[in-house]
Design an enzyme around this catalytic site. Structure first.
Site, mmCIF file in Angstrom:
data_model
loop_
_atom_site.group_PDB
_atom_site.id
_atom_site.type_symbol
_atom_site.label_atom_id
_atom_site.label_comp_id
_atom_site.label_asym_id
_atom_site.label_seq_id
_atom_site.Cartn_x
_atom_site.Cartn_y
_atom_site.Cartn_z
ATOM 1 N N HIS A 166 -0.191 -13.999 2.128
ATOM 2 C CA HIS A 166 -0.215 -12.760 1.351
ATOM 3 C C HIS A 166 -1.361 -12.751 0.348
ATOM 4 C CE1 HIS A 166 1.838 -9.009 0.652
ATOM 5 N NE2 HIS A 166 1.788 -9.196 -0.656
ATOM 6 N N TYR B 101 -4.041 -5.166 -9.696
ATOM 7 C CA TYR B 101 -5.257 -5.874 -9.291
ATOM 8 C C TYR B 101 -6.403 -5.663 -10.269
ATOM 9 C CZ TYR B 101 -2.658 -6.410 -4.996
ATOM 10 O OH TYR B 101 -1.676 -6.720 -4.084
ATOM 11 N N HIS C 6 0.495 1.597 -0.732
ATOM 12 C CA HIS C 6 1.368 1.632 -1.902
ATOM 13 C C HIS C 6 1.826 3.060 -2.173
ATOM 14 C CE1 HIS C 6 -0.501 -2.311 -3.663
ATOM 15 N NE2 HIS C 6 0.424 -2.556 -2.749
ATOM 16 N N ARG D 123 -4.216 -10.518 1.289
ATOM 17 C CA ARG D 123 -4.047 -9.093 0.963
ATOM 18 C C ARG D 123 -4.386 -8.831 -0.506
ATOM 19 N NH1 ARG D 123 -1.110 -4.249 2.313
ATOM 20 N NH2 ARG D 123 0.246 -3.533 0.626
ATOM 21 N N LYS E 23 5.860 -1.145 5.362
ATOM 22 C CA LYS E 23 6.885 -1.222 4.319
ATOM 23 C C LYS E 23 7.249 0.188 3.863
ATOM 24 C CE LYS E 23 7.925 -3.754 0.066
ATOM 25 N NZ LYS E 23 7.390 -4.698 -0.939
ATOM 26 N N ARG F 227 -0.213 -6.854 5.582
ATOM 27 C CA ARG F 227 0.861 -7.817 5.355
ATOM 28 C C ARG F 227 1.018 -8.660 6.614
ATOM 29 N NH1 ARG F 227 2.748 -2.786 3.406
ATOM 30 N NH2 ARG F 227 3.167 -2.778 1.154
#
Length: 318
Positions: free
Chosen positions: A267, A302, A293, A270, A161, A136
């Site tokens: 972004h 994705y 994640h 990514r 995150k 990120r």
């Protein structure tokens, strides 16, 4: 003034919980707007109807996105629950705006290289790390020298995150340019030390625990800012990092210069990183770990944009 004292309480609670400075400024901004919307009334004198009125105003008159409305609600909930310590029954019934499910923008490999070809210097290096390591923007710009492991070709992302650490790959293509760049950063660091200039910015808790760290090489930012600035936490002058806006503007200009019509941003690199790994046959759990994640369902998005349009179904026209 009462409002100033209230915001100081909110700020203290945010910092006790170790929220990011970006979250702090965002929450304080929404709380100010909430109070201003109701004519300066103190939040203790308001409740559910006032919050619903404010959120309805955002949705109907301002026509903000669902994510913006949810951010405003999060700030107000934090104000009541954490700062004012008021547990109102209506909080459990608040309806959060549903974010629309959107397919992420992804660049092809050729498009990625065309964009990178329009960048140079630290902008090229940062964008290459965004794509090559799946970082990120905030994770890339927060990297410190100690987070790079050239022997194991590894990047350690600290406090990503969800306040999680993770490891991802250090692309071979950036090894030599990155080492050359760090040589220039080391020269800047040595000049700062010789001139007794301020050290690198650190979160307050870390600075208290390691008071010498701001003046040590491993703790320096990989992408330091050119000028000194004042720390929002301590008020002291520090050497900060490159700001996200600087990189975002450079990437947007590069996308236009490359003749790409997709609404690509930092972004997008990514998103492209994850999609291209899945296209190459890598396991989705591996991609999930590299992206950081918590839930594999987040990574599953994705699979809908890999180069098998229409979910892999062959068009009858073909």
């Amino acid at each position: 003034m009462p409002k100033t004292r209230l915001l100081d309480v909110v700020r203290d609670r945010i910092r006790v919980k170790h929220y990011s400075y970006r979250t702090e400024t965002s929450y304080l901004g929404w709380i100010r707007r909430f109070i201003r919307f109701h004519g300066g009334r103190h939040p203790r004198d308001m409740g559910g109807p006032e919050v619903e009125q404010f959120l309805s105003y955002l949705a109907t008159e301002r026509q903000v996105a669902a994510s913006t409305q949810n951010q405003a609600l999060s700030a107000i909930l934090f104000l009541y629950r954490e700062a004012l310590e008021i547990d109102l029954p209506w909080l459990d019934g608040v309806v959060w705006a549903k974010r629309p499910a959107r397919v992420p923008v992804v660049l092809s490999r050729d498009e990625v290289h065309r964009v990178l070809a329009q960048l140079e210097g630290t902008h090229w290096l940062a964008a290459s790390l965004l794509y090559g390591a799946g970082l990120r923007v905030s994770e890339c710009l927060r990297l410190r020298v100690k987070d790079l492991d050239f022997e194991y070709r590894q990047v350690t992302v600290r406090d990503g995150k969800g306040a999680k650490d993770r490891c991802t790959m250090l692309p071979d293509a950036v090894l030599e340019p990155l080492q050359f760049h760090l040589g220039r950063v080391r020269s800047l660091f040595d000049a700062d030390r010789a001139a007794s200039h301020p050290g690198a910015a650190l979160p307050p808790a870390l600075e208290r625990q390691y008071p010498a760290a701001p003046f040590e090489w491993p703790w320096q930012f990989v992408l330091p800012a050119r000028k000194f600035c004042r720390s929002p936490y301590t008020g002291r002058m520090v050497r900060f990092r490159v700001l996200p806006d600087v990189l975002q503007r450079a990437v947007k200009q590069a996308v236009r210069a490359a003749g790409i019509t997709k609404p690509a941003s930092c972004h997008t690199f990514r998103h492209s990183f994850a999609t291209h790994l899945l296209e190459s046959g890598y396991d989705i759990r591996t991609v999930q770990d590299l992206l950081g994640h918590s839930d594999v369902s987040t990574t599953m998005i994705y699979t809908h944009v890999i180069q098998r349009g229409g979910r892999g179904v062959r068009s009858p026209l073909d």
